[in-house]
Design a protein around this motif. Structure first.
Motif, PDB file in Angstrom:
ATOM      1  N   GLN B 185       0.831  -1.202   0.000  1.00 27.60           N
ATOM      2  CA  GLN B 185       0.000   0.000   0.000  1.00 27.60           C
ATOM      3  C   GLN B 185       0.864   1.249   0.000  1.00 27.60           C
ATOM      4  O   GLN B 185       0.414   2.315  -0.408  1.00 27.60           O
ATOM      5  CB  GLN B 185      -0.976  -0.001   1.185  1.00 27.60           C
ATOM      6  N   ASP B 186       2.137   1.073   0.406  1.00 28.80           N
ATOM      7  CA  ASP B 186       3.048   2.217   0.406  1.00 28.80           C
ATOM      8  C   ASP B 186       3.617   2.487  -0.979  1.00 28.80           C
ATOM      9  O   ASP B 186       4.457   3.363  -1.136  1.00 28.80           O
ATOM     10  CB  ASP B 186       4.168   2.027   1.437  1.00 28.80           C
ATOM     11  N   ARG B 187       3.153   1.738  -1.985  1.00 26.81           N
ATOM     12  CA  ARG B 187       3.603   1.995  -3.355  1.00 26.81           C
ATOM     13  C   ARG B 187       2.513   2.579  -4.240  1.00 26.81           C
ATOM     14  O   ARG B 187       2.664   2.641  -5.465  1.00 26.81           O
ATOM     15  CB  ARG B 187       4.147   0.700  -3.983  1.00 26.81           C
ATOM     16  N   ALA B 189       1.617   5.645  -4.467  1.00 30.63           N
ATOM     17  CA  ALA B 189       2.115   6.869  -5.096  1.00 30.63           C
ATOM     18  C   ALA B 189       3.025   6.539  -6.279  1.00 30.63           C
ATOM     19  O   ALA B 189       3.001   7.226  -7.310  1.00 30.63           O
ATOM     20  CB  ALA B 189       2.861   7.729  -4.075  1.00 30.63           C
TER      21      ALA B 189
END
Lengths: 200, 200
Positions: B185-187, B189
């Motif tokens: 989920q941190d990708r 962006a």
């Protein structure tokens, strides 16, 4: 005086290399000093049962692709060093032999070592290459070479690795500010937002 | 017609839950449809030798803290379900029993199941709870309950898990667009930037 950002990294970590290009600008933007704290990820992996990313099925192929693509995204030169993943004891010791007397020089050496490894593919696992890179940075290569075998420096690195482990560091890069941990170069935006917003 | 974003997730994945809150807005912003593809992460873990994040020393403590804090960051309700990490066969089968005939309803059910698990702590590993949630969404609870044991639905899920594995999916959430993989989920962006910038 606000708390600094502790920046933990392994010299053999491509994501640590990428983070090293951006963390000082982030610290400056939020008014925090950055303390560079290289450690030996392999020692921590013994506890977590993990291993280098590129050796894990499926995840390894992804990581190999991702290292290069993220370097392109950030406009950073990137090659896979011939000895990757390599032992990073020598570059760590070189860093800690300098960091108390001259933290600016130590940080400059860390950046130069990362660039030597992942920017140009030199074998910074080797003491001789570490000494060469130090010399290129205007440091005393002979003194650095000698420091790599100094008992006090060896002890310092052991203590730093233990301190990282005790702080809950299990990956590279890893950031801690005011006790709040952030793992991964993909969490720099979260780290910055956490500081700016005073936590969530 | 531009290629859709394939969104792979396990219903037992807190990071998948967080991504599920944001992926449709991202798709709309870049003009891409999003195909939801739940799968069974445990099957893939057998290949990678991994296990649920919260069961790994050091990393588990970090993940437990990070799930909750990222939910706060994004303003999403978050609780740890009592059976976490749970088996997600039942919610997966419910999704695939619907998705061909009514993809909008299937997506709505997936969101409702994620909310039931991580927003309110219900045990969606249980067939009865899945049927209840389906009923609350205005779907035919009896039909969903029956579908959970239908051979064709079971076979469909097996095929989807194999397709995910064959596509190199090894975590949740995982996104693939035009063959380009993004894990975490941190990708999101990075996924958005990759689409907007036409790759790097």
């Amino acid at each position: 005086m606000t708390a600094p950002i502790d920046f933990y990294f392994d010299f053999s970590s491509p994501y640590g290399y990428l983070a090293a290009q951006r963390i000082e600008a982030l610290g400056a933007a939020v008014g925090r000093a950055v303390v560079w704290r290289p450690f030996l990820l392999g020692v921590v992996f013994q506890e977590t049962g993990s291993k280098p990313l590129n050796q894990i099925p499926l995840k390894g192929d992804y990581a190999t692709r991702d290292f290069a693509r993220m370097a392109r995204r950030y406009g950073v030169p990137y090659v896979v060093p011939p000895d990757f993943p390599f032992h990073s004891v020598a570059p760590c010791r070189a860093f800690y032999s300098l960091c108390d007397q001259d933290p600016v020089a130590a940080k400059g050496l860390a950046k130069a070592l990362y660039h030597a490894a992942f920017g140009t593919g030199r074998r910074v696992s080797k003491a001789e290459v570490v000494a060469e890179v130090a010399g290129e940075q205007g440091l005393d290569a002979d003194a650095v070479r000698a420091a790599l075998q100094a008992p006090a420096v060896k002890e310092r690195l052991r203590n730093e690795v233990e301190a990282a482990r005790a702080a809950g560091v299990f990956g590279s890069p890893f950031f801690i500010v005011e006790g709040e941990p952030f793992w991964g170069q993909d969490r720099l935006a979260d780290l910055e937002a956490w500081i700016r917003e005073g936590g969530w």
